[in-house]
Design a protein around this motif. Structure first.
Motif, PDB file in Angstrom:
ATOM      1  N   THR A  91       0.827  -1.206   0.000  1.00  0.00           N
ATOM      2  CA  THR A  91       0.000   0.000   0.000  1.00  0.00           C
ATOM      3  C   THR A  91       0.863   1.260   0.000  1.00  0.00           C
ATOM      4  OG1 THR A  91      -0.116   0.027   2.407  1.00  0.00           O
ATOM      5  CG2 THR A  91      -1.876  -1.129   1.253  1.00  0.00           C
ATOM      6  N   ILE A  92       0.319   2.309  -0.592  1.00  0.00           N
ATOM      7  CA  ILE A  92       0.929   3.639  -0.542  1.00  0.00           C
ATOM      8  C   ILE A  92      -0.111   4.552   0.107  1.00  0.00           C
ATOM      9  CG2 ILE A  92       2.050   5.492  -1.822  1.00  0.00           C
ATOM     10  CD1 ILE A  92       2.316   3.544  -4.199  1.00  0.00           C
ATOM     11  N   THR A  93       0.238   5.106   1.265  1.00  0.00           N
ATOM     12  CA  THR A  93      -0.668   5.960   2.019  1.00  0.00           C
ATOM     13  C   THR A  93      -0.179   7.400   1.957  1.00  0.00           C
ATOM     14  OG1 THR A  93      -1.080   4.102   3.503  1.00  0.00           O
ATOM     15  CG2 THR A  93      -1.766   6.269   4.270  1.00  0.00           C
ATOM     16  N   LEU A 105      -3.807   9.620  -6.961  1.00  0.00           N
ATOM     17  CA  LEU A 105      -2.561   9.051  -6.461  1.00  0.00           C
ATOM     18  C   LEU A 105      -2.639   7.528  -6.487  1.00  0.00           C
ATOM     19  CD1 LEU A 105      -2.220  11.407  -3.379  1.00  0.00           C
ATOM     20  CD2 LEU A 105      -0.656  11.353  -5.316  1.00  0.00           C
ATOM     21  N   PRO A 106      -1.572   6.854  -6.922  1.00  0.00           N
ATOM     22  CA  PRO A 106      -1.597   5.386  -6.899  1.00  0.00           C
ATOM     23  C   PRO A 106      -1.665   4.893  -5.453  1.00  0.00           C
ATOM     24  CG  PRO A 106       0.600   6.191  -7.444  1.00  0.00           C
ATOM     25  CD  PRO A 106      -0.299   7.384  -7.406  1.00  0.00           C
ATOM     26  N   ALA A 115       8.223   1.847 -12.539  1.00  0.00           N
ATOM     27  CA  ALA A 115       8.539   2.953 -11.627  1.00  0.00           C
ATOM     28  C   ALA A 115       7.335   3.893 -11.521  1.00  0.00           C
ATOM     29  CB  ALA A 115       9.757   3.708 -12.124  1.00  0.00           C
ATOM     30  N   ILE A 116       7.092   4.383 -10.307  1.00  0.00           N
ATOM     31  CA  ILE A 116       5.965   5.289 -10.051  1.00  0.00           C
ATOM     32  C   ILE A 116       6.525   6.621  -9.560  1.00  0.00           C
ATOM     33  CG2 ILE A 116       3.924   5.708  -8.631  1.00  0.00           C
ATOM     34  CD1 ILE A 116       3.706   2.627  -8.320  1.00  0.00           C
ATOM     35  N   ALA A 146      11.038   3.213  -7.291  1.00  0.00           N
ATOM     36  CA  ALA A 146      11.717   2.497  -8.361  1.00  0.00           C
ATOM     37  C   ALA A 146      11.072   1.138  -8.632  1.00  0.00           C
ATOM     38  CB  ALA A 146      13.189   2.307  -8.003  1.00  0.00           C
ATOM     39  N   ALA A 147      11.140   0.702  -9.891  1.00  0.00           N
ATOM     40  CA  ALA A 147      10.696  -0.646 -10.227  1.00  0.00           C
ATOM     41  C   ALA A 147      11.496  -1.624  -9.381  1.00  0.00           C
ATOM     42  CB  ALA A 147      10.911  -0.909 -11.716  1.00  0.00           C
TER      43      ALA A 147
END
Length: 194
Positions: A91-93, A105-106, A115-116, A146-147
């Motif tokens: 998760t990305i919070t 936002l992802p 890569a994001i 990074a990937a």
């Protein structure tokens, strides 16, 4: 017919290993060995970094390993064991601290994601000063996951108030004490008459 040993076949579906006795299968491989009758066959399952075990079957029946191992006790038949691995979803919070992002936002990624690069949020009356959070030493305006990265991540937007100038045209008059600048965070003030 009384067999003294049985065929044990193991197979994996990418990004992990499965081992028993003297054999190991990894990353889509399959292997076979003979194991003595009436002994315990201890299977060890190890997922690659960024991957997790999603299915484990013994003779096509779903089983649940404990602490990365599964044991077939008192072996009395041939065994076919399969381990299936898949990428872990991390998760990305975000804490936008009053800001907003137009494009969204992802919210997650995996070790297989490209890569994001995090978009820069906006907030009325402020300049974006950067993201703080996971793997950052301080605020960073450009943040790229990074990937091949792993782990849950948390990011917080930081802001600097925009300084606005106040220009006075006094037409020959004078004034003292009026501010030359203000920000969105300034307290309410009243200008002194010239």
């Amino acid at each position: 017919m009384d067999f003294s040993s049985y065929v044990v076949s193991i197979a994996t579906t990418g990004h992990g290993t499965l081992s028993v006795a003297d054999i190991e299968a990894g990353n889509g491989e399959s292997e076979q060995t003979l194991i003595d009758r009436e002994t315990d066959a201890v299977f060890t399952i190890t997922a690659d970094n960024g991957y997790e075990l999603t299915a484990f079957t013994v003779n096509a029946e779903a089983k649940t390993p404990t602490d990365g191992q599964y044991t077939v006790t008192n072996l009395l038949a041939d065994q076919t064991v399969t381990a299936t691995f898949a990428p872990i979803t991390y998760t990305i919070t975000y804490d936008l601290a009053g800001g907003s992002v137009a494009a969204g936002l992802p919210g997650s990624y995996t070790i297989e994601s490209a890569a994001i690069t995090l978009p820069q949020p906006t907030r009325e009356g402020y300049t974006f000063a950067g993201w703080t959070g996971t793997a950052l030493d301080g605020p960073a305006v450009e943040v790229t996951i990074a990937a091949g990265s792993t782990g849950n991540r948390t990011y917080t937007a930081t802001w600097t108030p925009i300084i606005y100038n106040i220009t006075y045209t006094l037409n020959g008059g004078t004034v003292e004490g009026n501010p030359a600048t203000y920000t969105i965070e300034s307290e309410t003030f009243t200008l002194t008459a010239p």
